[in-house]
Design a protein around this motif. Structure first.
Motif, short mmCIF file in Angstrom:
data_model
loop_
_atom_site.label_atom_id
_atom_site.label_comp_id
_atom_site.label_asym_id
_atom_site.label_seq_id
_atom_site.Cartn_x
_atom_site.Cartn_y
_atom_site.Cartn_z
N LEU A 221 20.42 41.46 53.89
CA LEU A 221 21.11 42.73 54.11
C LEU A 221 20.15 43.78 54.65
N ARG A 222 18.93 43.76 54.15
CA ARG A 222 17.94 44.72 54.65
C ARG A 222 17.63 44.46 56.12
N LEU A 223 17.42 43.19 56.45
CA LEU A 223 17.11 42.86 57.83
C LEU A 223 18.30 43.14 58.75
N ALA A 224 19.50 42.87 58.28
CA ALA A 224 20.68 43.15 59.09
C ALA A 224 20.79 44.64 59.42
N ASP A 225 20.44 45.49 58.45
CA ASP A 225 20.48 46.93 58.69
C ASP A 225 19.39 47.35 59.68
N VAL A 226 18.20 46.75 59.50
CA VAL A 226 17.11 47.09 60.42
C VAL A 226 17.47 46.68 61.84
N ARG A 227 18.00 45.48 61.99
CA ARG A 227 18.41 45.02 63.31
C ARG A 227 19.50 45.90 63.89
N PHE A 228 20.41 46.34 63.04
CA PHE A 228 21.48 47.21 63.51
C PHE A 228 20.93 48.55 63.98
N GLN A 229 19.97 49.10 63.24
CA GLN A 229 19.41 50.39 63.62
C GLN A 229 18.52 50.29 64.86
N GLU A 230 17.91 49.11 65.04
CA GLU A 230 17.03 48.92 66.20
C GLU A 230 17.80 48.51 67.44
N GLY A 231 19.12 48.29 67.29
CA GLY A 231 19.95 47.98 68.44
C GLY A 231 19.96 46.54 68.84
N VAL A 232 19.37 45.65 68.06
CA VAL A 232 19.36 44.24 68.40
C VAL A 232 20.39 43.45 67.58
N GLY A 233 21.05 44.11 66.62
CA GLY A 233 22.08 43.48 65.81
C GLY A 233 23.37 44.26 65.89
N THR A 234 24.42 43.69 65.38
CA THR A 234 25.73 44.33 65.41
C THR A 234 26.14 44.73 63.99
N TYR A 235 27.17 45.55 63.96
CA TYR A 235 27.67 45.97 62.65
C TYR A 235 28.32 44.81 61.92
N LEU A 236 28.85 43.83 62.65
CA LEU A 236 29.40 42.65 62.00
C LEU A 236 28.33 41.92 61.21
N ASP A 237 27.11 41.93 61.71
CA ASP A 237 26.01 41.31 60.97
C ASP A 237 25.80 42.02 59.63
N VAL A 238 25.91 43.35 59.65
CA VAL A 238 25.75 44.12 58.41
C VAL A 238 26.88 43.81 57.44
N ILE A 239 28.11 43.71 57.96
CA ILE A 239 29.26 43.41 57.10
C ILE A 239 29.11 42.03 56.46
N ASN A 240 28.73 41.05 57.28
CA ASN A 240 28.55 39.71 56.73
C ASN A 240 27.42 39.66 55.71
N ALA A 241 26.37 40.39 55.98
CA ALA A 241 25.27 40.44 55.02
C ALA A 241 25.70 41.10 53.72
N GLN A 242 26.51 42.15 53.86
CA GLN A 242 27.01 42.82 52.65
C GLN A 242 27.91 41.88 51.86
N HIS A 243 28.77 41.10 52.56
CA HIS A 243 29.61 40.11 51.89
C HIS A 243 28.76 39.10 51.13
N ASN A 244 27.74 38.61 51.80
CA ASN A 244 26.87 37.62 51.17
C ASN A 244 26.18 38.18 49.94
N TYR A 245 25.76 39.43 50.04
CA TYR A 245 25.07 40.03 48.90
C TYR A 245 26.03 40.24 47.73
N THR A 246 27.22 40.73 48.02
CA THR A 246 28.21 40.93 46.95
C THR A 246 28.57 39.60 46.30
N ASP A 247 28.79 38.57 47.12
CA ASP A 247 29.10 37.25 46.57
C ASP A 247 27.94 36.71 45.73
N ALA A 248 26.71 36.98 46.17
CA ALA A 248 25.55 36.51 45.41
C ALA A 248 25.48 37.19 44.04
N LEU A 249 25.78 38.50 44.03
CA LEU A 249 25.79 39.21 42.74
C LEU A 249 26.87 38.65 41.82
N ILE A 250 28.04 38.39 42.38
CA ILE A 250 29.14 37.84 41.57
C ILE A 250 28.77 36.46 41.03
#
Length: 617
Positions: free
Chosen positions: A550-579
């Motif tokens: 999730l941290r890397l997805a945000d960094v990539r998003f802010q640096e313009g090399v990633g998309t917001y969908l990457d952030v959403i998927n990373a957030q999903h993965n993190y939430t599922d991991a916590l659950i």
């Protein structure tokens, strides 16, 4: 997962960054101020070293001069003039945009106040009660947490088990059934005692009695009779003894059934308590997911207003927020339903919202890891009340066969009685002559005294004895009775014997079936415990990986090399991991409780013990 501001030294730095902390150890930073076009040579040189070359031209005014609308009004579709060759890596807000800065800082402050589930280490999770403002109000007149409950009450696992023992209805029903069997056993024991019969009859007789001798007797007397008798069984083919033994085994089986019910109820109560804990943890995770989605919606709206990303990015962020809010609504309902189910098991008022008291949920080992499956099976065979219940039922069925056989034998009883009768009467000797008068009449007929024909009977008068007093006399009898009753030439008893034999066979098969179930439960619980323990390790690693992703997805998003969908998927993965991590810890505790139940050793003390159960029990 919680949200907080970085503690930077300079005030400018504090206004520049917002730090989104996922755990105390791993953080994700959302850059809230970035690079904007400037004619300052030093600034241009600095930007070349950090972000790449600046565009050849700059707009006449900065798009960040416009004050953003509040986060609740994400419908701004205005377009902002930007440089024709503006780099797509333009991100964030300027330091001069105070309104947007205050908005984002409010989100950070709210997230800090509502920090919920925090995984302290691999085996522990700390759950703070959620701030009501972080939940979704489902009814204006109800608390978003307690919902339909009118008050709340904290409860621990030990208190839940204690209340279950004291108030659970299935336990009370099973206890009542045991008392029924107890008194049926006592009833069978009474057959060893003699049966006593007492009766009193007082009749007023008026009319005529015609005898087979051809005489009629007018009766005008009251008649009194009473009887007191006893019957002591001597031999009934062993039926009395084996009936008492059968009822004794049934009574013992009912007591083991009660223990089994207590064992099941304690397991059920512990499961519902851990389910409430699980739903509480998941509620915290859902709350944080909504807060993160709100922050991401704000960031995407800011980027859209600055002409950096598209409206599609904003809509995707809003969709994610709506999806997380839907899950939060379902989770609020699920937590309340878990509290209602726990109250039902404990036979408590369902209008009271039960809340977990111990907020530190830890991995608890209740059974010593040194105990192997073979050791656990030996303990289960020795301790499980269900096996002992079926053993008692098997013995009762064997005695029932003997009871059926006793019907083929004669029954011998020792009897005695006292019969009292009374009426207006005189002595026969006084009415018909002396005691030596012959009673044989002429012609072979029966007579009393000098009576030789029915016409000379004194009873043919008015039916009363003149001058006779009401008097009573007693008759005593004692003896032995022998009776041998065979219904249907003995086939009735023989068919009953065969039926009881098959019933005994059925009970023996039920014992074997229950033994197989117990062995299955022990092995299943052992495997579940072993699997859950290893899942805790794996899910802990998954949480770390998801945090970093999730941290890397945000960094990539802010640096313009990633998309917001990457952030959403990373957030999903993190939430599922916590659950998954929360489920693994709670599932391990539940599997340990089930293992205690499977070996028949679940009590209030063993279910809440700080030291694992060892072989010496």
């Amino acid at each position: 997962m919680f949200f907080r501001r970085c503690h930077l030294k300079s005030p400018a730095a504090k206004r520049t960054f917002l730090k989104w902390s996922l755990t105390p150890a791993v953080t994700m930073t959302i850059v809230a101020t970035g690079v904007w076009f400037t004619s300052d040579a030093a600034g241009a040189q600095n930007d070349k070293t950090t972000r790449g070359p600046l565009p050849a031209s700059t707009p006449d005014f900065s798009p960040l001069d416009r004050v953003l609308s509040p986060a609740s009004k994400f419908n701004d579709k205005s377009t902002m003039p930007v440089a024709p060759d503006a780099a797509p890596r333009l991100r964030g807000l300027g330091a001069d945009d105070r309104a947007a800065r205050a908005n984002l800082e409010d989100i950070a402050e709210q997230a800090t106040r509502t920090s919920g589930s925090i995984f302290v280490d691999q085996d522990n999770v700390f759950v703070k009660p959620p701030v009501l403002s972080a939940l979704i109000t489902l009814n204006d007149k109800m608390s978003p947490l307690a919902l339909d409950a009118y008050t709340g009450n904290e409860i621990s696992l030990r208190e839940a088990l204690r209340l279950a023992l004291a108030n659970n209805l299935p336990i009370k029903i099973s206890s009542t059934t045991s008392q029924v069997s107890r008194w049926q056993y006592y009833n069978a024991l009474t057959n060893f005692l003699p049966a006593v019969t007492n009766g009193v009859t007082m009749q007023g007789l008026r009319g005529n009695y015609v005898s087979p001798a051809g005489a009629y007797i007018p009766i005008r007397n009251p008649y009194f009779s009473s009887i007191a008798s006893f019957s002591q069984p001597i031999f009934h083919g062993g039926g009395i003894i084996f009936t008492a033994r059968e009822q004794r085994h049934n009574f013992s089986a009912s007591k083991y059934q009660l223990k089994g019910t207590v064992n099941d109820v304690l397991l059920d109560s512990a499961d519902h308590y851990y389910e409430l804990v699980k739903q509480d943890v998941l509620l915290q995770i859902r709350v944080k997911a909504v807060e993160v989605s709100k922050a991401l919606v704000q960031v995407n709206q800011d980027l859209f207003d600055n002409g950096v990303n598209t409206e599609l990015d904003v809509l995707q962020a809003k969709y994610q927020l709506s999806a997380d809010r839907q899950k939060l609504i379902k989770q609020q309902i699920a937590r309340r339903e878990a509290a209602v189910k726990l109250a039902t098991v404990l036979n408590q008022d369902q209008g009271i919202d039960l809340v977990i008291k111990n907020r530190l949920v830890s991995k608890v080992r209740l059974v010593d890891a040194a105990l192997r499956p073979t050791d656990l099976l030996k303990i289960a065979i020795d301790k499980r009340p269900e096996l002992k219940k079926y053993e008692e039922l098997r013995l009762a069925a064997k005695d029932a066969v003997k009871v059926a056989r006793s019907a083929l034998f004669p029954q011998i009883n020792f009897n005695g009685s006292v019969v009292d009768t009374g009426s207006h009467a005189t002595s026969v000797n006084n009415r018909f002559g002396s005691a030596g008068t012959p009673i044989v009449a002429a012609g072979g007929g029966l007579a009393v005294g000098s009576i030789s024909s029915a016409t000379s009977l004194p009873a043919t008068g008015n039916g009363t004895s003149s001058g006779a007093r009401f008097t009573t006399r007693s008759l005593y009898s004692i003896g032995v009775d022998v009776a041998w009753n065979l219904g249907g030439l003995g086939t009735t008893q023989l068919t009953q014997i065969e039926a009881t034999k098959w019933q005994a066979r059925k009970t023996s098969l039920e014992f074997n079936n229950e033994l197989n179930k117990v062995c299955e439960q022990v092995r299943d619980s052992y495997l579940s415990s072993m699997g859950a323990e290893n899942l805790i390790i794996e899910t802990s690693a998954a949480v770390k990986y998801a945090e970093e992703g999730l941290r890397l997805a945000d960094v990539r998003f802010q640096e313009g090399v990633g998309t917001y969908l990457d952030v959403i998927n990373a957030q999903h993965n993190y939430t599922d991991a916590l659950i998954d991590k929360a489920n693994a810890i709670i599932d391990y505790n539940q599997s340990q409780t089930k293992l205690l139940h499977a070996i028949g050793c679940l009590t209030i003390d063993t279910g809440t013990a700080a030291v694992p159960l060892k072989r010496e029990i």
